[in-house]
Design an enzyme around this catalytic site. Structure first.
Site, mmCIF file in Angstrom:
data_model
loop_
_atom_site.group_PDB
_atom_site.id
_atom_site.type_symbol
_atom_site.label_atom_id
_atom_site.label_comp_id
_atom_site.label_asym_id
_atom_site.label_seq_id
_atom_site.Cartn_x
_atom_site.Cartn_y
_atom_site.Cartn_z
ATOM 1 N N ASP A 171 116.989 36.728 70.098
ATOM 2 C CA ASP A 171 116.374 37.138 68.839
ATOM 3 C C ASP A 171 116.629 35.993 67.851
ATOM 4 O O ASP A 171 117.445 35.107 68.102
ATOM 5 C CB ASP A 171 116.977 38.469 68.345
ATOM 6 C CG ASP A 171 116.068 39.131 67.321
ATOM 7 O OD1 ASP A 171 116.170 40.351 67.136
ATOM 8 O OD2 ASP A 171 115.234 38.415 66.720
HETATM 9 C C1 GLC Z 1 113.443 39.408 63.972
HETATM 10 C C2 GLC Z 1 113.357 40.607 64.878
HETATM 11 C C3 GLC Z 1 112.551 40.370 66.118
HETATM 12 C C4 GLC Z 1 111.419 39.428 65.784
HETATM 13 C C5 GLC Z 1 112.050 38.083 65.474
HETATM 14 C C6 GLC Z 1 111.012 37.045 65.057
HETATM 15 O O1 GLC Z 1 114.699 39.289 63.378
HETATM 16 O O2 GLC Z 1 114.586 41.242 65.234
HETATM 17 O O3 GLC Z 1 112.065 41.641 66.570
HETATM 18 O O4 GLC Z 1 110.511 39.318 66.870
HETATM 19 O O5 GLC Z 1 113.057 38.161 64.493
HETATM 20 O O6 GLC Z 1 110.443 37.404 63.844
#
Ligand code: GLC
Length: 736
Positions: free
Chosen positions: A264
């Site tokens: 993430d």
């Molecule tokens: C965010 C989310 C994830 C998302 C990523 C990119 O913090 O937790 O679901 O796809 O970052 O935006």
């Protein structure tokens, strides 16, 4: 002529043969993918390998241009394709050709209980991603709905592992048919937003395997997902983005996952763990992924310069980076380097109407006393629409799933579109929430600020309600922080902004009151006995208003069923009664497997509305359920057949649910568990036999000591229900 055709064919074969001979193996699509991977790997330098393992910009990672291997481009999110952002900014880049179709939130998809709708959803969102030249869609999210306060439940598919497992698979197939990877998230145990970057979740193995893993396992083994995103939180003290247990032991070891593991954004926190514990690609914002970075920040990622240094020194063997790069190359050959993949399409009316269909199939009619619904336009001449959510833009905000939609039909617009020529529609605000901010430099395009007092707003609403034949209150939650929004949880179960008071006053003013609740979570409804009709309508995206109006007037017959329980109060939920939510850096899921209806049935708590509940404008009768055998063995299947008849005067769909109860077991088990469902459409008077087949898996529990699933012989009961609390038929059978 014939001779010419033959000569042409011979020439083409010759050229192909020649070109195949000239093409290096990794570019030759007639060769097995694993062979192409090894050939590509053998041609790459160490620097090129390491560059592939981390972001180069907000949403992209390096390819190898020297070899013609393209970059990887990721995009949020599960409900639509996020607006293009600047190279290294969260803010949108202000393109004029990236306004997408916003599809309904995944709670709505789950509420359709339709694998056909899930496949359609994956197809259309995959086409939008493909057209925008993204090869990884950062979705779907399948984290289990453990608490009704979780800010991101609207992005997920409810409280039941079986329903989520069945609904996630077709979505993945639909997306990946476009040559775009579905990146299933957030693996695993990301069930709240409070302390999401730090909380260490403690959960026993049985709960992990029975509740929190099944949807991810189905995504990998049935969906053949090409990508998985690690979660921010920790499990067993290791961050989920680089977690020996989740990624190496379970995902790769037990499930045989051959795709790529993506962190993430900012989820990587440790060099050696990020190297050895199953992570392939590190994404984030800047150096540590979240806070302000320095220039060339991406060189400072854990899997960047420091990783290269360790490899060059020999402290880390090259085979370690090769393992990561193989997975990344497999992604490339499945997506960007697959020359036969379709071209996609974007922002089309076809996609908008697909979203509307999913919305109409997912709207849940919770209550309909005195048949206030559907609105009879032959009788009704004046409709009052009240509530801020009737006009509020809901596609912007909510965190990473925020969208720049090509258009969004509000509930008020949808109602006016549908009935404006036949009845007078009057609007009153009713209540005013806090002003919803823009997100990523994207405004909502509306100024709905209203400085009137609560009392003034209620007086106006009651006046309008008194003059109308029917009143439609459109309220619920929104995508503001502390509502249905990433990064935070709600602080209570109740509706915000004094809505309960407004609803209570409207119920006194007009007996024909419909409450349309827009939310991705359950909410408390203290007025439930004063309001004849209640609809649960999710965040429905671009065609929201038209779908809501279509159900309100009966153009479409509601057929959705709740994918999670509506508790009367928070204490009726296991995570709050027993489960240490939200924890204090450490959180033990003491409620164990007893999540949602599993908890309320164990504790004999009557929910406000039960898991699987949803009404129709027609009625259905159920016959007896008949099993094709009374005894089964572990190698058998057993089928249950029940006749469903439409006993009303209009076409409708019913979702027949099969629950299994283990009447005697060596461990404590839920009263019953969902193990099958089928959505069936019936014309008035039509009767169909619905058959659901199960095998021993449906009878099994996870034995942590044996680290395996166990089906104990003995007596079981199959229960057929229109919901988890509305059992229509049951029959006993045994496992020998
Ligand atoms: C965010 C989310 C994830 C998302 C990523 C990119 O913090 O937790 O679901 O796809 O970052 O935006």
């Amino acid at each position: 002529m014939k001779l010419k055709i033959i000569m042409l064919a011979v020439m083409c074969i010759g050229v192909m043969h020649l070109s195949a001979q000239q093409l290096p193996v990794y570019l030759d699509e007639t060769k097995p993918i694993e062979q192409r991977i090894e050939d590509a790997l053998s041609r790459m330098t160490l620097e090129e390998k390491v560059a592939m393992c981390h972001a180069q910009s907000k949403f992209s990672s390096a390819g190898v241009s020297r070899l013609g291997i393209p970059e990887n481009w990721m995009t949020d999110g599960p409900h639509g394709i996020r607006a293009e952002v600047f190279w290294d900014e969260w803010n949108q880049a202000g393109w004029t050709n990236d306004s997408c179709i916003a599809f309904p939130a995944l709670t709505c998809l789950a509420a359709t209980w339709s694998t056909d709708m899930s496949l359609l959803y994956g197809k259309v969102i995959g086409e939008e991603a493909r057209y925008r030249n993204k090869n990884v869609l950062l979705g779907p999210g399948v984290n289990i709905y453990r608490t009704p306060l979780n800010g991101r439940n609207f992005e997920y598919m409810g409280e039941d592992p079986f329903l989520t497992s069945k609904m996630v698979v077709p979505y993945i197939h639909g997306v990946q048919a476009n040559g775009v990877a579905a990146c299933v998230k957030h693996f695993a145990l990301n069930n709240q937003e409070i302390d999401r970057h730090t909380v260490n979740v403690n959960v026993d193995d049985r709960t992990l395997y029975e509740i929190y893993l099944p949807a991810f396992k189905a995504a990998v083994q049935e969906g053949q997902a090409w990508a998985i995103m690690g979660a921010y939180n920790k499990y067993k003290g290791e961050w989920a983005c680089h977690n020996q247990y989740l990624l190496n032991d379970i995902l790769r070891g037990e499930w045989g996952f051959d795709g790529v593991v993506v962190s993430d954004w900012g989820g990587v926190n440790n060099t050696m763990q990020s190297i050895y514990n199953g992570l392939d690609m590190e994404f984030g914002t800047w150096t540590d992924g979240l806070t302000d970075g320095i220039s060339n920040a991406y060189d400072n990622y854990y899997l960047s310069k420091s990783f290269l240094k360790l490899l060059k020194s020999g402290e880390v063997k090259e085979e370690v980076v090769d393992k990561k790069v193989r997975n990344i190359l497999r992604l490339a050959f499945r997506s960007t380097m697959n020359t036969k993949r379709p071209w996609g399409s974007f922002g089309t009316q076809e996609h908008a109407l697909a979203g509307r269909k999913i919305a109409e199939e997912g709207i849940v009619l919770l209550q309909n006393k005195n048949n206030v619904l559907p609105i009879d336009l032959a009788e009704v001449k004046k409709v009052a629409v009240i509530g801020e959510n009737a006009i509020k833009v809901m596609t912007v905000g909510g965190g990473s799933s925020s969208l720049k939609a090509k258009y969004e039909v509000s509930p008020l617009e949808g109602i006016k579109n549908r009935i404006g020529s036949q009845a007078e529609v009057i609007y009153a605000r009713g209540y005013a929430g806090e002003k919803s901010g823009a997100q990523d430099g994207l405004g909502t395009g509306q100024d709905i600020s209203d400085n009137r007092s609560e009392a003034e707003l209620i007086v106006e609403a009651v006046k309008v309600a008194k003059e109308a034949d029917v009143v439609i209150f459109v309220g619920g939650l929104n995508k503001n922080d502390g509502q249905d929004c990433e990064g935070n949880d709600r602080s209570s179960l109740g509706l915000p902004y004094g809505q309960d008071k407004v609803i209570a006053e409207l119920a006194k003013a007009n007996k024909n009151l419909v409450v349309v609740n827009i939310s991705g979570n359950a909410v408390a409804m203290p007025w439930v006995n004063e309001v004849p009709a209640i609809m649960q309508v999710w965040y429905l995206g671009t065609e929201a208003g038209n779908a809501i109006a279509s159900i309100l007037v009966g153009d479409a017959n509601p057929s959705g069923k709740l994918p999670f329980t509506f508790p009367v109060k928070l204490e009726d939920n296991g995570a709050h009664k027993l489960g240490e939510y939200p924890g204090n850096g450490e959180e033990t899921y003491n409620e164990g497997i007893f999540v949602g209806y599993r908890w309320t049935e164990k504790e004999k708590i009557k929910p406000l509305f039960a898991f699987g509940h949803g009404l129709s404008y027609t009625t259905f009768s159920y016959g007896k359920v008949v099993a094709d055998k009374k005894e089964m063995t572990v190698s058998d299947k057993i089928s249950f057949t029940v006749n469903i008849k439409n006993t009303g005067n209009r076409e409708g769909s019913e979702i027949v649910q099969l629950y299994i109860s283990d009447l005697k077991s060596s461990v404590v088990r839920p009263v019953k568990e969902l193990k099958g469902f089928q959505k069936v459409s019936l014309k008035p008077g039509e009767e169909k036999a619905v058959t659901i087949i199960i095998d021993k898996a449906a009878l099994s529990f996870f034995d942590a000591d044996k680290h395996d699933w166990v089906a104990e012989s003995g007596d079981f009961e199959a229960l057929i229900g229109a919901s988890s609390s509305d059992i229509k038929a049951k029959t006993g059978f045994s496992l020998r």
